[in-house]
Design a protein around this motif. Sequence first.
Motif, PDB file in Angstrom:
ATOM      1  N   UNK A 167      -1.309  66.867  40.161  1.00 11.48           N
ATOM      2  CA  UNK A 167      -2.604  67.069  40.431  1.00 11.48           C
ATOM      3  C   UNK A 167      -2.949  66.338  42.029  1.00 11.48           C
ATOM      4  N   UNK A 168      -3.273  67.303  42.865  1.00  9.22           N
ATOM      5  CA  UNK A 168      -3.558  66.690  44.102  1.00  9.22           C
ATOM      6  C   UNK A 168      -5.171  66.873  44.358  1.00  9.22           C
ATOM      7  N   UNK A 169      -5.912  65.890  45.118  1.00  6.63           N
ATOM      8  CA  UNK A 169      -7.326  65.688  45.130  1.00  6.63           C
ATOM      9  C   UNK A 169      -7.261  65.731  46.678  1.00  6.63           C
ATOM     10  N   UNK A 170      -8.190  66.834  47.375  1.00  8.40           N
ATOM     11  CA  UNK A 170      -8.464  67.012  48.827  1.00  8.40           C
ATOM     12  C   UNK A 170      -9.668  66.522  49.159  1.00  8.40           C
ATOM     13  N   UNK A 171      -9.945  65.943  50.521  1.00  9.37           N
ATOM     14  CA  UNK A 171     -11.002  65.683  51.005  1.00  9.37           C
ATOM     15  C   UNK A 171     -10.861  66.498  52.277  1.00  9.37           C
ATOM     16  N   UNK A 172     -11.593  67.721  52.444  1.00  6.43           N
ATOM     17  CA  UNK A 172     -11.320  68.369  53.706  1.00  6.43           C
ATOM     18  C   UNK A 172      -9.811  68.858  53.641  1.00  6.43           C
ATOM     19  N   UNK A 173      -9.149  68.804  54.764  1.00  9.14           N
ATOM     20  CA  UNK A 173      -7.669  68.991  54.585  1.00  9.14           C
ATOM     21  C   UNK A 173      -6.721  67.990  54.292  1.00  9.14           C
ATOM     22  N   UNK A 174      -7.403  66.847  54.053  1.00  7.34           N
ATOM     23  CA  UNK A 174      -6.330  65.567  53.686  1.00  7.34           C
ATOM     24  C   UNK A 174      -6.316  65.543  52.186  1.00  7.34           C
ATOM     25  N   UNK A 175      -5.093  65.164  51.835  1.00  9.99           N
ATOM     26  CA  UNK A 175      -4.657  64.763  50.348  1.00  9.99           C
ATOM     27  C   UNK A 175      -5.191  63.319  50.374  1.00  9.99           C
ATOM     28  N   UNK A 176      -6.025  63.056  49.349  1.00  8.10           N
ATOM     29  CA  UNK A 176      -6.319  61.729  49.035  1.00  8.10           C
ATOM     30  C   UNK A 176      -6.313  60.891  47.859  1.00  8.10           C
ATOM     31  N   UNK A 177      -5.684  61.966  46.867  1.00  7.75           N
ATOM     32  CA  UNK A 177      -5.210  61.269  45.717  1.00  7.75           C
ATOM     33  C   UNK A 177      -4.143  62.491  44.900  1.00  7.75           C
ATOM     34  N   UNK A 178      -3.030  61.932  44.231  1.00  6.49           N
ATOM     35  CA  UNK A 178      -2.258  62.586  43.444  1.00  6.49           C
ATOM     36  C   UNK A 178      -1.815  61.785  42.070  1.00  6.49           C
ATOM     37  N   UNK A 179      -1.493  62.531  41.235  1.00  8.52           N
ATOM     38  CA  UNK A 179      -1.104  62.056  39.896  1.00  8.52           C
ATOM     39  C   UNK A 179      -0.307  63.176  39.217  1.00  8.52           C
ATOM     40  N   UNK A 180       0.652  62.607  38.398  1.00  5.67           N
ATOM     41  CA  UNK A 180       1.508  63.224  37.506  1.00  5.67           C
ATOM     42  C   UNK A 180       0.803  63.051  36.172  1.00  5.67           C
ATOM     43  N   UNK A 181       0.287  64.154  35.359  1.00  4.68           N
ATOM     44  CA  UNK A 181      -0.430  64.048  34.170  1.00  4.68           C
ATOM     45  C   UNK A 181      -0.018  64.753  33.165  1.00  4.68           C
ATOM     46  N   UNK A 182       0.317  63.999  32.025  1.00  3.42           N
ATOM     47  CA  UNK A 182       0.660  64.834  30.854  1.00  3.42           C
ATOM     48  C   UNK A 182      -0.380  65.147  29.960  1.00  3.42           C
ATOM     49  N   UNK A 183      -0.306  66.396  29.384  1.00  2.00           N
ATOM     50  CA  UNK A 183      -1.414  66.997  28.447  1.00  2.00           C
ATOM     51  C   UNK A 183      -0.655  67.789  27.499  1.00  2.00           C
TER      52      UNK A 183
END
Length: 307
Positions: A237-253
């Motif tokens: 999962x990558x989270x973006x603010x505008x065109x910039x990636x500001x967060x990332x995580x590998x998540x198990x579900x």
Amino acid sequence: MRKKSKYIILILLIVLWGIFCCLNIVKAGFGITPPDIVNEYLSPGTSFEKTIYLVRGNPDEELTAEVTIEDSPIKDWITIENGMMFPLPKGEKKVPMKVKITVPEDAAYGRYKGKIQVRAISSGTNEGQVTTLLGGMVDIDLTVTEKVFSDFRVKTISIPNVEKGNPVVVIVNLENLGNARTRPSKIHLEIYDLSHRKILRSADIFEIKGWVEAFQTGQVKGELPIVLDLGEYWADVSVYKGGEQVGFAKVHFRVIPPKERAVVQKPSFLTLSPLTAGLILVVVLVLIVLFIVFSKRKRSQMKEKAE
């Protein structure tokens, strides 16, 4: 020889005195971190919280923190959520102190400064005696501005278990660092099998649900419609603010079977209990009998009138 002995004794006394002083300093050691509260993008009517930690080097006794907010134009803006006096428990090296700052609606634009003094005090051995240990100061530097500033920090990313047939929901916990409500511009999601080798779906989520208000922490959500088999999966999962990636995580579900939902049935005579059905039958029969009796009486009365 005697002179030499005197020097040795003197040196030993100095060393012992130094050790004693150091022990007292360690015992009384008290610090504040961070030592300041700075916010350059406050708007009238906004509020935010800051956690300050009171640190002791050797917490071998319970102390009491005494807080004093010094006189300044922003004195009434400041609230210590722990209270103006609160315990520093024995054995705890770091004790959080929550400071809340609320800017009035009618605050003028400009720069404001203030100070918070914190002292650690303990009861002395003699009755009524109070020992004050080393204290510290928190410097406050605030700017109230009309400029809009938008920024956030990603704290956590999670995906709850998915009932088969439902969309995958990504939950992002944000800390809003700006003076306007905010949320990510998009969430990029890549779903893999359990070995994290085979990619099953890659997509962008632009429809983000929810907002996080100024200087607050909260959650926003994004949904990805997809049908997955029962089992376990990984997601990047990558989270973006505008065109910039500001967060990332590998998540198990996991994808789990759908929960059985109770089916609401309309009551029918066949599904009623025997007692209820019997009572209804008796009431119906009584009504029929009353109807017949009433009809016969009415006919008799009509015949009598005719004669």
